[in-house]
Structure formats: structure tokens, C-alpha cells
Design an enzyme around this catalytic site. Sequence first.
Site, short mmCIF file in Angstrom:
data_model
loop_
_atom_site.label_atom_id
_atom_site.label_comp_id
_atom_site.label_asym_id
_atom_site.label_seq_id
_atom_site.Cartn_x
_atom_site.Cartn_y
_atom_site.Cartn_z
N TYR A 146 0.84 -1.20 0.00
CA TYR A 146 0.00 0.00 0.00
C TYR A 146 0.87 1.25 0.00
O TYR A 146 1.61 1.52 0.95
CB TYR A 146 -0.94 0.01 1.21
CG TYR A 146 -1.90 -1.16 1.25
CD1 TYR A 146 -2.38 -1.73 0.07
CD2 TYR A 146 -2.33 -1.70 2.44
CE1 TYR A 146 -3.25 -2.81 0.09
CE2 TYR A 146 -3.20 -2.78 2.47
CZ TYR A 146 -3.65 -3.33 1.29
OH TYR A 146 -4.51 -4.40 1.33
N HIS A 202 -0.12 -11.93 0.62
CA HIS A 202 -0.95 -10.91 -0.02
C HIS A 202 -1.28 -11.25 -1.48
O HIS A 202 -0.39 -11.33 -2.31
CB HIS A 202 -0.22 -9.56 0.04
CG HIS A 202 -1.10 -8.38 -0.22
ND1 HIS A 202 -0.65 -7.09 -0.08
CD2 HIS A 202 -2.39 -8.29 -0.61
CE1 HIS A 202 -1.63 -6.25 -0.38
NE2 HIS A 202 -2.70 -6.96 -0.71
P1 NAD Z 1 -13.65 -0.02 0.93
O1 NAD Z 1 -14.76 -0.81 0.34
O2 NAD Z 1 -13.49 0.02 2.39
O3 NAD Z 1 -13.77 1.43 0.30
C1 NAD Z 1 -12.87 2.46 0.57
C2 NAD Z 1 -13.39 3.76 -0.05
O4 NAD Z 1 -14.58 4.14 0.61
C3 NAD Z 1 -12.44 4.93 0.10
O5 NAD Z 1 -12.50 5.71 -1.08
C4 NAD Z 1 -13.01 5.72 1.26
O6 NAD Z 1 -12.72 7.10 1.21
C5 NAD Z 1 -14.47 5.47 1.09
N1 NAD Z 1 -15.24 5.60 2.34
C6 NAD Z 1 -15.05 4.94 3.51
N2 NAD Z 1 -15.96 5.34 4.42
C7 NAD Z 1 -16.73 6.27 3.82
C8 NAD Z 1 -17.83 7.07 4.23
N3 NAD Z 1 -18.34 7.01 5.46
N4 NAD Z 1 -18.38 7.93 3.34
C9 NAD Z 1 -17.89 8.01 2.09
N5 NAD Z 1 -16.85 7.29 1.63
C10 NAD Z 1 -16.28 6.44 2.49
O7 NAD Z 1 -12.32 -0.60 0.23
P2 NAD Z 1 -10.79 -0.72 0.64
O8 NAD Z 1 -10.29 0.52 1.25
O9 NAD Z 1 -10.14 -1.26 -0.56
O10 NAD Z 1 -10.75 -1.90 1.70
C11 NAD Z 1 -10.59 -1.69 3.07
C12 NAD Z 1 -9.33 -2.33 3.58
O11 NAD Z 1 -9.38 -3.73 3.40
C13 NAD Z 1 -8.03 -1.89 2.91
O12 NAD Z 1 -7.54 -0.69 3.46
C14 NAD Z 1 -7.13 -3.05 3.22
O13 NAD Z 1 -6.66 -2.93 4.54
C15 NAD Z 1 -8.08 -4.24 3.13
N6 NAD Z 1 -8.05 -4.88 1.79
C16 NAD Z 1 -7.19 -5.91 1.60
C17 NAD Z 1 -7.11 -6.52 0.35
C18 NAD Z 1 -6.16 -7.65 0.15
O14 NAD Z 1 -5.54 -8.11 1.09
N7 NAD Z 1 -6.00 -8.15 -1.04
C19 NAD Z 1 -7.90 -6.07 -0.71
C20 NAD Z 1 -8.79 -5.04 -0.48
C21 NAD Z 1 -8.87 -4.45 0.78
#
Ligand code: NAD
Length: 318
Positions: A64, A130
Site C-alpha cells: 500500500y 498478499h
Molecule cells: P472499501 O470498500 O473500504 O472502500 C474504501 C473507499 O470508501 C475509500 O475511497 C473511502 O474514502 C471510502 N469511504 C469509507 N468510508 C466512507 C464514508 N463514510 N463515506 C464516504 N466514503 C467512504 O475498500 P478498501 O479501502 O479497498 O478496503 C478496506 C481495507 O481492506 C483496505 O484498506 C485493506 O486494509 C483491506 N483490503 C485488503 C485486500 C487484500 O488483502 N487483497 C484487498 C482489499 C482491501
Amino acid sequence: ATFSKEQMMQYRILGKTDLSVSVISFGASSLGGVFRNVREQEGIRAMHTALDLGVNFFDVSPYYGLTKAETVLGKALQGIPREKYLLATKLGRYGDDFADFDFSAARAATSVDESLRRLGVDYLDLIQCHDIEFGSLDQIVNETIPALRKIQEQGKVRFIGITGLPLKIFPTILDQVEVDTILSYCHYSLNDASLEGLIPYLQAKLVGIINASPLSMGLLSQRGAPPWHPASDEIKQACANAAHYCAEHGEPIEKLAIQFAVQQPQITTTLVGTANPENVKRNIQWIEEPIDEELLHNVLDILKPIHNKTWLSGRPEN
Ligand code: NAD
């Protein structure tokens, strides 16, 4: 940071680990600025806000922001007693090309040490391979996981997990080797709840279930998906329609999406990404409120044409 509001949060045990994890957790990819250019101080405040409101699980990766997220999270963690939080990071993915993946035993060892240094801690609660669909699953089973068990014996990590998009990677690995947790993303959301089908298998194996991306990486948001989002135009359009419908009814789709994910009791925790302290507060407040069943029904109806549709990720054979 104060730690007085923890009683508001609910916690669930992560599989057969002894970790008690908040039902909503902090996705620190946001600190790497993958969605937008986030100011570092705002990201640190977001992390502290989450901790203050009872979030105790923080997930990051060297991938990240190409180590930036780990470095910023490390700064945020400075001075916070180690027992106040659970820390998960990853290894094996260091960029976007196939050449940027390395699940070898040697790289696993250096990767863990580098992450510990960036995060400023002497152990990790969880280390995860990952996006294993980009690698050789045989290597994960025969080389990476055994190497991580040795690193676990050295006391550097407490538990070991795997992450990725295609759901079938999980039984492929778990049929062959013991793993403590899986992290699945974009498969327990309003538009795609296909993780549901795998839950009985994972429960039988006592594997902890982490669900990430309840907003489907921005598909289920009023702002809409970021330009790099891998979903098809059909999926993007249907999700935009659903977001529009919610807005017309005076509800942000983000609220419904987070409530939907968190209400599934067999999923230990739902990782949400945001570097905005106000969003952190909103997301936690929303899970205290009952879900609007009629709105949920109508939104699922709008999303029916694309229900459980996803996109390709990784090697074709995986
Ligand atoms: P998410 O579905 O959580 O979406 C994130 C987006 O939503 C961002 O643009 C954020 O600004 C927005 N958001 C969050 N809360 C909000 C609100 N209250 N109002 C408006 N917008 C809002 O997707 P993500 O960030 O990809 O996933 C969360 C976490 O999961 C990542 O940070 C990571 O730690 C993990 N993750 C891991 C993998 C992997 O291991 N392959 C893949 C995806 C995600």
C-alpha cells in the site's frame, strides 16, 4: 488518544485464534494514498479516532503506497501501548506486475523484518500472504506457509493468514495446509455476497474470516469508483444506480453497505478504508443503528442483474 468509548464497540473472536477483534476495523491502505492524496496528519488522526472509538484491528501491507502506508501507520502507533491494538500486515506483493510478487521463504523473512521496522513494533498479530492468486499456490503451501511457521516460532508473528480475490484459492490452500485466517475482499458487499457460500467450509476448519472492502472499493459510494477500479462498466453502472436510489431516499449508500456487511455474525470483522476522521466516526455510528430493511430490499433488487458478478485477478489457473 483516549480509550474510554470502547464499550460501544462489539467484538468477535477470530476463528481459532484468541484474538477478540472489533466488528469494524481499519484498512490502512488509505494511509498509503491509494484513493487520493491524503495528508499524513489527517490519516494519523483517522487512525487515532478509530482506536478511540473501540476499533482494535489495523490491516496494512508493504504494497500500500509502496511502503508509505506502513510507515505512516508506524508513526500513528508511536506511543500507543502495544496491547491496545492488533496489527496485521502482509508479504509477497510489492507492486502491480507479476514480477512484483515474491512468496519465497527468503523474501518472507526479510519482508517481516522490514515491516516490523517500519511499523515500529517487535511482533505482528497477523502476517498474511498478499493476493496469492498472483503467485504459485503450490509455493504458498510448500514454501511460504512453512517459512512463516518458523518466523512464528521466533515470536515475530502470532498468526498466519492468506488474502486474495478469487474465492476458490482459499479451499485450495486450506485443503493442503493449516492457516489461521483468510482475508476476502469485495465478496461480502451489497453487490456481491458470494463469500457466504464459503462460510460453512471455513467455520468447519475454524479459520478466522476477515471481510474487506464493504464499499466494494468505492463502487458503493456517492463519489463512485476510482478510475483504476477493475469492475466492468455494467457493475459500475448498477452500483451507481443503487447509490443514486439511496441518495433520493435521504440515505448514503455507504451506511447501508457497512451495516449489511457487519450484520453477518460469522464474519469476524469488516475492514473499511478511509483516512478521513469524520468518515471513521460515521462508519462506527452507523453500525449502532438498525438497518433499513425496506431500503436494503430495494437496493438488492436494483443490484440483482449484477449480483455476485466480479472480475478477474491473478494467474488464470488460480
Ligand atoms: P472499501 O470498500 O473500504 O472502500 C474504501 C473507499 O470508501 C475509500 O475511497 C473511502 O474514502 C471510502 N469511504 C469509507 N468510508 C466512507 C464514508 N463514510 N463515506 C464516504 N466514503 C467512504 O475498500 P478498501 O479501502 O479497498 O478496503 C478496506 C481495507 O481492506 C483496505 O484498506 C485493506 O486494509 C483491506 N483490503 C485488503 C485486500 C487484500 O488483502 N487483497 C484487498 C482489499 C482491501
